[in-house]
Design a protein around this motif. Structure first.
Motif, PDB file in Angstrom:
ATOM      1  N   ALA A 187       0.827  -0.810  -0.432  1.00 42.20           N
ATOM      2  CA  ALA A 187      -0.206  -0.192  -0.348  1.00 42.20           C
ATOM      3  C   ALA A 187       1.573   1.395   0.118  1.00 42.20           C
ATOM      4  O   ALA A 187       2.038   1.274   0.584  1.00 42.20           O
ATOM      5  N   GLY A 188      -0.239   2.679  -0.366  1.00 43.53           N
ATOM      6  CA  GLY A 188       1.339   3.290  -0.268  1.00 43.53           C
ATOM      7  C   GLY A 188       0.607   4.925  -1.542  1.00 43.53           C
ATOM      8  O   GLY A 188      -0.306   3.808  -2.142  1.00 43.53           O
ATOM      9  N   THR A 189       1.215   5.265  -1.736  1.00 39.50           N
ATOM     10  CA  THR A 189       1.269   6.793  -3.037  1.00 39.50           C
ATOM     11  C   THR A 189       2.418   6.478  -4.022  1.00 39.50           C
ATOM     12  O   THR A 189       3.380   6.941  -3.488  1.00 39.50           O
ATOM     13  N   LEU A 190       1.639   5.325  -5.217  1.00 42.04           N
ATOM     14  CA  LEU A 190       2.662   5.828  -6.144  1.00 42.04           C
ATOM     15  C   LEU A 190       2.857   5.619  -7.165  1.00 42.04           C
ATOM     16  O   LEU A 190       1.288   6.262  -8.137  1.00 42.04           O
ATOM     17  N   ASP A 191       3.418   6.230  -7.958  1.00 44.26           N
ATOM     18  CA  ASP A 191       4.031   6.335  -9.581  1.00 44.26           C
ATOM     19  C   ASP A 191       3.543   5.493 -10.709  1.00 44.26           C
ATOM     20  O   ASP A 191       3.707   4.652 -10.702  1.00 44.26           O
ATOM     21  N   ALA A 243       1.411   9.154 -13.082  1.00 45.59           N
ATOM     22  CA  ALA A 243       0.241   9.981 -12.510  1.00 45.59           C
ATOM     23  C   ALA A 243       0.232   9.774 -10.503  1.00 45.59           C
ATOM     24  O   ALA A 243       1.003   7.986 -11.172  1.00 45.59           O
ATOM     25  N   GLN A 244      -0.057   9.950  -9.843  1.00 43.27           N
ATOM     26  CA  GLN A 244      -0.021   9.101  -8.189  1.00 43.27           C
ATOM     27  C   GLN A 244      -1.507   7.953  -8.154  1.00 43.27           C
ATOM     28  O   GLN A 244      -2.086   9.154  -8.461  1.00 43.27           O
ATOM     29  N   VAL A 245      -1.223   7.211  -8.078  1.00 38.97           N
ATOM     30  CA  VAL A 245      -2.360   6.482  -7.185  1.00 38.97           C
ATOM     31  C   VAL A 245      -2.361   6.645  -5.798  1.00 38.97           C
ATOM     32  O   VAL A 245      -0.962   6.322  -5.508  1.00 38.97           O
ATOM     33  N   THR A 246      -3.023   6.129  -5.216  1.00 35.41           N
ATOM     34  CA  THR A 246      -3.043   5.785  -3.834  1.00 35.41           C
ATOM     35  C   THR A 246      -3.931   4.523  -3.088  1.00 35.41           C
ATOM     36  O   THR A 246      -5.270   3.924  -4.232  1.00 35.41           O
ATOM     37  N   VAL A 247      -3.036   3.635  -3.210  1.00 36.84           N
ATOM     38  CA  VAL A 247      -3.371   2.071  -2.894  1.00 36.84           C
ATOM     39  C   VAL A 247      -3.200   1.769  -1.804  1.00 36.84           C
ATOM     40  O   VAL A 247      -2.398   1.657  -0.785  1.00 36.84           O
ATOM     41  N   LEU A 248      -4.509   1.854  -1.230  1.00 36.64           N
ATOM     42  CA  LEU A 248      -5.030   1.091   0.412  1.00 36.64           C
ATOM     43  C   LEU A 248      -4.690   0.308   0.856  1.00 36.64           C
ATOM     44  O   LEU A 248      -5.327  -1.170  -0.114  1.00 36.64           O
ATOM     45  N   ASP A 249      -4.885  -0.248   2.106  1.00 34.20           N
ATOM     46  CA  ASP A 249      -4.806  -1.788   2.792  1.00 34.20           C
ATOM     47  C   ASP A 249      -6.231  -1.989   3.355  1.00 34.20           C
ATOM     48  O   ASP A 249      -6.294  -1.338   3.536  1.00 34.20           O
ATOM     49  N   VAL A 250      -6.442  -3.394   3.908  1.00 37.47           N
ATOM     50  CA  VAL A 250      -6.896  -3.383   4.883  1.00 37.47           C
ATOM     51  C   VAL A 250      -7.014  -2.859   5.848  1.00 37.47           C
ATOM     52  O   VAL A 250      -5.889  -2.550   6.730  1.00 37.47           O
TER      53      VAL A 250
END
Length: 136
Positions: free
Chosen positions: A20-24, A42-49
């Motif tokens: 998880a985290g903010t990734l390019d 572009a930046q995407v935010t990947v969320l974890d449980v």
């Protein structure tokens, strides 16, 4: 790297991230003649449980199991209790949260947002026989 054949003006790509985290995310478009665009990032935010504050949005992400989530206001804080974090309360400063987004995916889930919580909230129960309650 992925190559996607596209016909028309739009496309989508699914990818599972390891953490998880903010990734390019980088993309380059090529046409049938071999011409290519520059690389667009572009930046995407990947969320974890769990429960995470991203900017001013509180994201509560469950599992494909039978999740239970409660959200309550306690003075100047929001208290989140969820089965997928072993029912350990997680607190967020109410002034820092402008919206709440709950996604509990599959399973027969229960989500209860206390009437004392007036922050705009979206609940996505996913598939299953869910009980979703909110109102303030």
């Amino acid at each position: 790297d992925q190559t996607v054949a596209v016909s028309g003006g739009s496309f989508s790509v699914n990818h599972t991230y390891a953490t998880a985290g903010t990734l390019d995310v980088k993309a380059r478009v090529r046409d049938n003649d071999g011409g290519a665009s520059g690389v667009v990032t572009a930046q995407v935010t990947v969320l974890d449980v769990g429960a995470t504050l991203v900017g001013s949005t509180l994201h509560i992400v469950g599992t494909n199991q039978n999740d239970i989530v409660t959200i309550d206001k306690q003075q100047t804080q929001l208290k989140v209790i969820a089965s997928f974090v072993n029912y350990t309360p997680v607190y967020f400063n109410l002034a820092s949260v402008t919206q709440i987004y709950v996604r509990v995916d599959g399973g027969n889930d229960i989500v209860a947002v206390s009437k004392s919580v007036t922050t705009p909230t979206t609940i996505d129960g996913g598939s299953g026989n869910d009980v979703l309650t909110a109102g303030g």
